[in-house]
Scaffold this motif. Structure first.
Motif, PDB file in Angstrom:
ATOM      1  N   GLY A 167      73.865  50.860  39.081  1.00 41.15           N
ATOM      2  CA  GLY A 167      72.651  50.061  39.149  1.00 41.15           C
ATOM      3  C   GLY A 167      71.732  50.313  40.313  1.00 41.15           C
ATOM      4  N   ALA A 168      71.977  51.330  41.115  1.00 40.87           N
ATOM      5  CA  ALA A 168      71.083  51.619  42.245  1.00 40.87           C
ATOM      6  C   ALA A 168      69.697  51.985  41.730  1.00 40.87           C
ATOM      7  N   ASP A 169      68.654  51.466  42.351  1.00 36.58           N
ATOM      8  CA  ASP A 169      67.271  51.676  41.949  1.00 36.58           C
ATOM      9  C   ASP A 169      66.813  53.076  42.355  1.00 36.58           C
ATOM     10  N   VAL A 170      66.444  53.919  41.372  1.00 31.71           N
ATOM     11  CA  VAL A 170      66.043  55.296  41.680  1.00 31.71           C
ATOM     12  C   VAL A 170      64.710  55.349  42.408  1.00 31.71           C
ATOM     13  N   ASN A 171      63.946  54.275  42.369  1.00 30.81           N
ATOM     14  CA  ASN A 171      62.643  54.251  43.034  1.00 30.81           C
ATOM     15  C   ASN A 171      62.625  53.368  44.275  1.00 30.81           C
ATOM     16  N   VAL A 172      63.797  53.039  44.774  1.00 32.89           N
ATOM     17  CA  VAL A 172      63.883  52.211  45.978  1.00 32.89           C
ATOM     18  C   VAL A 172      63.232  52.933  47.149  1.00 32.89           C
ATOM     19  N   LYS A 173      62.647  52.166  48.069  1.00 32.16           N
ATOM     20  CA  LYS A 173      62.038  52.758  49.260  1.00 32.16           C
ATOM     21  C   LYS A 173      62.553  52.072  50.513  1.00 32.16           C
ATOM     22  N   ASN A 174      62.662  52.844  51.597  1.00 23.81           N
ATOM     23  CA  ASN A 174      63.021  52.224  52.870  1.00 23.81           C
ATOM     24  C   ASN A 174      61.759  51.663  53.521  1.00 23.81           C
ATOM     25  N   ASP A 175      61.872  51.161  54.722  1.00 22.53           N
ATOM     26  CA  ASP A 175      60.744  50.500  55.370  1.00 22.53           C
ATOM     27  C   ASP A 175      59.559  51.438  55.606  1.00 22.53           C
ATOM     28  N   ALA A 176      59.838  52.745  55.674  1.00 21.23           N
ATOM     29  CA  ALA A 176      58.766  53.729  55.874  1.00 21.23           C
ATOM     30  C   ALA A 176      58.182  54.189  54.544  1.00 21.23           C
ATOM     31  N   GLY A 177      58.735  53.678  53.440  1.00 24.37           N
ATOM     32  CA  GLY A 177      58.243  54.055  52.127  1.00 24.37           C
ATOM     33  C   GLY A 177      58.890  55.291  51.539  1.00 24.37           C
ATOM     34  N   MET A 178      59.920  55.805  52.201  1.00 23.62           N
ATOM     35  CA  MET A 178      60.602  56.992  51.686  1.00 23.62           C
ATOM     36  C   MET A 178      61.472  56.621  50.493  1.00 23.62           C
ATOM     37  N   ALA A 179      61.324  57.376  49.402  1.00 23.54           N
ATOM     38  CA  ALA A 179      62.108  57.163  48.188  1.00 23.54           C
ATOM     39  C   ALA A 179      63.132  58.286  48.048  1.00 23.54           C
ATOM     40  N   PRO A 180      64.170  58.082  47.233  1.00 25.30           N
ATOM     41  CA  PRO A 180      65.188  59.122  47.061  1.00 25.30           C
ATOM     42  C   PRO A 180      64.624  60.477  46.651  1.00 25.30           C
ATOM     43  N   VAL A 181      63.611  60.498  45.774  1.00 25.21           N
ATOM     44  CA  VAL A 181      63.081  61.788  45.317  1.00 25.21           C
ATOM     45  C   VAL A 181      62.369  62.530  46.454  1.00 25.21           C
ATOM     46  N   ILE A 182      61.738  61.786  47.360  1.00 20.06           N
ATOM     47  CA  ILE A 182      61.093  62.438  48.519  1.00 20.06           C
ATOM     48  C   ILE A 182      62.167  62.977  49.458  1.00 20.06           C
ATOM     49  N   GLN A 183      63.204  62.167  49.678  1.00 15.24           N
ATOM     50  CA  GLN A 183      64.314  62.595  50.522  1.00 15.24           C
ATOM     51  C   GLN A 183      64.928  63.881  49.983  1.00 15.24           C
ATOM     52  N   ALA A 184      65.240  63.872  48.694  1.00 10.82           N
ATOM     53  CA  ALA A 184      65.888  65.036  48.087  1.00 10.82           C
ATOM     54  C   ALA A 184      64.977  66.265  48.134  1.00 10.82           C
ATOM     55  N   ALA A 185      63.706  66.070  47.861  1.00  8.01           N
ATOM     56  CA  ALA A 185      62.763  67.194  47.859  1.00  8.01           C
ATOM     57  C   ALA A 185      62.609  67.792  49.244  1.00  8.01           C
ATOM     58  N   GLY A 186      62.552  66.949  50.250  1.00 12.14           N
ATOM     59  CA  GLY A 186      62.344  67.423  51.615  1.00 12.14           C
ATOM     60  C   GLY A 186      63.488  68.254  52.148  1.00 12.14           C
TER      61      GLY A 186
END
Length: 445
Positions: free
Chosen positions: A340-359
């Motif tokens: 159930g983890a949200d694939v579009n969750v963001k941290n306080d800086a607005g970073m989402a998992p897809v941005i993390q993975a891409a970077g």
């Protein structure tokens, strides 16, 4: 025509004095571009909430051993020891294990209880340096086996650290306190558990060692044993009633340490004994976040099965999914999404998992996230997208996957730059070629 000359800066370095108007303009333009380039090269992926916080402390305790040169130079009063002082030579001989010289010096009046500048006695020096024959001789002469150095170190704490079970037993039988503590809270049990000395731990427990005694930072014997993966010691301590969730001042319970270092059998034992699966440390991380950051899939799965919150938010708003995506752990990403983890969750800086993975060039994870509904065009609080992250670092395959998945090449960062601008400013020629020719054209990385 005027000339450019070197002058000395206030800091003592050299700098150029620009006297040509044309060159002055060139310097200004170059400086402006350098500033933009520096920004482009900046830590766009950094900040709090990118990964779980790592341990700030060593997981094994080691005592500061008495040092011959440093601690023999003065008397406890601080006065220098005269070179012909028999006590001075006795301490030196004890540290070196020279039994014959020790006995000769005692005949000349040297004190068996002489103290160094650190307050350590010949017996403590003998134990610290593992001088077995001398240890036995001094015990036979009735030495004070419970004497303490200024920092609280005793022969018993040194023997416990070394795992010298016979000597520990001898000292306790002669009256040494099983729960003696150094000034910073090290007990024989804590030292034995930290060093992995299982048989000694059993002996100390049988003699009444305090299970829950705490080191100065609040760590117990159980925490040290769990941190180092000493499953047998963890079992013994829990069997005797050690507090499974004893919490040091940083919040790292035994479960945190075992989860971080991948000690799966210890994790299972702790959870079976009731450890809090959703405990929080001082940084608001959970054990699941530690295991997800480190890539321990078996531990992640077990924690989830025991009720760990897949979407819990920790330091800087980070989640286990964000951490696993950035670190490149596809199996953990899948396990978290399944729970159930949200694939579009963001941290306080607005970073989402897809941005993390891409970077970080985690191509398969980018594909998995997009396949599970991740927004390929999501941006952080400054407008930084997954495509910009890939372009900035020259990650061609990642950029290609993003473009094929619908990433918008025209999206703009807060200063107006696009993914193509990031690639151009950083000299990522293959990305520039990819974006100008279209994502379907084959480019070798």
């Amino acid at each position: 025509m005027s000339v450019n000359g070197k002058i000395r800066s206030r800091s003592g370095g050299s700098c150029w004095r620009v006297t040509s108007p044309l060159l002055a303009v060139s310097v200004i333009v170059a400086a402006a571009f350098a500033d933009v380039s520096a920004a482009a090269q900046g830590d766009l992926m950094g900040g709090v909430g990118q990964f779980a916080v790592q341990p700030r402390r060593e997981r094994t305790l080691r005592q500061v051993r008495p040092k011959v040169t440093a601690s023999l130079a003065t008397m406890p009063s601080g006065r220098p020891k005269p070179k012909d002082d028999p006590d001075f030579h006795l301490l030196q001989a004890a540290a070196g294990g020279d039994l014959k010289t020790v006995e000769e010096l005692m005949l000349r009046g040297a004190s068996i209880e002489a103290k160094s500048g650190d307050g350590c006695t010949p017996f403590i020096f003998a134990v610290a340096n593992k001088r077995k024959e001398l240890i036995e001789s001094l015990l036979a002469k009735g030495v004070d086996h419970a004497a303490k150095c200024v920092d609280g170190t005793t022969a018993l704490t040194l023997a416990a650290e070394d795992g010298d079970t016979p000597l520990v037993q001898t000292l306790i039988e002669r009256g040494a306190g099983v729960n003696v503590r150094t000034n910073d809270g090290r007990t024989p049990l804590i030292l034995a558990a930290s060093g992995g000395h299982e048989e000694l731990v059993r002996q100390l427990l049988a003699r009444g060692a305090d299970l829950n005694a705490k080191f100065r930072d609040g760590r117990t014997a159980l925490v040290f044993a769990a941190a180092n993966g000493y499953g047998g010691i963890v079992h013994e301590l829990l069997e005797k009633g050690a507090a499974v969730d004893a919490t040091p001042d940083d919040g790292w319970t035994a479960l945190f340490w075992a989860s971080w270092y991948g000690h799966f059998p210890v994790v299972k034992e702790l959870l079976a004994r009731g450890a809090d699966v959703n405990a929080r440390d001082r940084d608001r991380d959970t054990p699941l976040m530690k295991a997800a950051t480190q890539g321990h899939i078996a531990i992640v799965q077990h924690l989830l099965a025991r009720g760990a919150e897949a979407g819990a938010r920790g330091n800087g708003g980070g989640t286990s999914l964000l951490f696993a995506a950035g670190r490149g752990h596809p199996e953990i990403v899948a396990a978290l999404i399944e729970k159930g983890a949200d694939v579009n969750v963001k941290n306080d800086a607005g970073m989402a998992p897809v941005i993390q993975a891409a970077g970080y060039g985690r191509v398969s994870i980018v594909q998995d996230l997009v396949g599970k509904g991740a927004d390929v065009n999501t941006a952080n609080n400054k407008g930084f997208t997954a495509l910009m992250a890939a372009a900035n670092k020259g990650l061609v395959q990642t950029a290609r996957v993003l473009l094929e998945s619908g990433a918008n090449p025209g999206a703009k960062y807060e200063d107006g730059r696009t993914a193509l601008d990031f690639a151009t400013q950083n000299g990522q020629d293959k990305i520039v070629e990819l974006m100008k020719s279209g994502a379907t054209q084959k480019i070798n990385e």
